[in-house]
Design an enzyme around this catalytic site. Sequence first.
Site, short mmCIF file in Angstrom:
data_model
loop_
_atom_site.label_atom_id
_atom_site.label_comp_id
_atom_site.label_asym_id
_atom_site.label_seq_id
_atom_site.Cartn_x
_atom_site.Cartn_y
_atom_site.Cartn_z
N LYS A 82 0.79 -1.23 0.00
CA LYS A 82 0.00 0.00 0.00
C LYS A 82 0.83 1.28 0.00
CE LYS A 82 -4.51 -1.07 0.32
NZ LYS A 82 -5.58 -0.44 -0.47
N ASP B 179 -7.99 -0.03 7.15
CA ASP B 179 -8.00 -1.19 8.03
C ASP B 179 -6.59 -1.47 8.55
OD1 ASP B 179 -6.75 -3.95 6.69
OD2 ASP B 179 -7.21 -2.38 5.27
#
Length: 410
Positions: free
Chosen positions: A73, A120
């Site tokens: 990410k 998350d």
Amino acid sequence: MTFQLIENRETKRDADASFLGPEKARKARTYHESFPQYCATPLQKLSALAEQLGVQGIYVKDESYRFGLNAFKVLGGSYAIGRYIAERLGIPLSELTFEKLTSAKLKEQLGDITFISATDGNHGRGVAWAARQLGQKSVIYMPRGSARERFDNIRREGADVTITDLNYDDAVRKADEDARENGWVLVQDTSWPGYEDIPRWIMQGYTTLSLEIFEQLGDIRPTHIFLQAGVGSFSSSAAGFFAQAYGKDHRPAVTIVEPDAADCIFRTMKAADGQLHPVKGDMNTIMAGLACGEPVTVGIDVLRSYADFFISCPDSAAADGMRILSSPAGEDARIISGESGAAAFGACMEILMREQLQPLKEKLGIDRHSVLLFISTEGATDPVNYRNVVWNGAYPWTEHPGEAASSDFI
């Protein structure tokens, strides 16, 4: 909980995916290469597994090595922040190396910036890491049920991190509201009308990963690519890149995999009415990084054009993928893959190994000539749940960090 597979009925669409092609990817990689932590992550060839399953080749990109952050990410968040700063200063991104970004001179020019995001775990950690590298602040909101390890990893990056009592999509809305109210910069890996530039930059940042794969494969061309999806930013980035790299008439067949508790893209493509079909409420799945209820607007048309199949699968698929990668066949490399990272791989493995799923294998067109490509997008970012799944065969759901699992998913 069963497998569902649908074929894309909208593949005649021709969305513009040039912003995800090799030319843009090389610019993104040049930016990432200026970071001292950069190196291409390994692409593992699982020859023994391919032989056992009767296919020509299986390749898995292992993103647990990315920037020391255990997930891919950071590629998107760091690139988007770089693009934002370049535009704010009115200079080309090519002039912004990591050295310049982290200089006292640039910090003086920029002043104090607070970057905010909802996550998350993996995306927020990447945003917090990038902000800390720049000497800036970050605020991160996490949905209820977020894992303690992921919370602690973000906090260690210096972020003001909070586990909210909201699901992922509502946490995104809160981040957007607070960004507007406080003059902060929202760095979110999903989009909606009026908020699309930064999500588009995040998708471009992910293309560094796809470019690495393309070069690592060399003359080998995958016949099938399986991509897990939450909101769809990553999967649309990869689907768009490979469509551009190979040409739309020669591209591999792309399959998008989602948990059945959060299959917003599957529902959208099944309806095939040009509208988005979100999943609302709690999305109880071990695939925390994929527990997203609303598709990304800047990526959905890419998937409508360049994805061929969509799968909604149970948690058992991700769990099986984690176990198979952790216990390799023959001399194959061992890969530590988290619940979300192993989702697409696990879904395909169940299809190939379970007799009752053979009709899905035939639908996907997988045979002895097939070359399958997967991307393990994270390592064991929640070690407690990883051990519970891989060692104990459990599918735990943790309501709050540090609490015992309240139920099992069978």
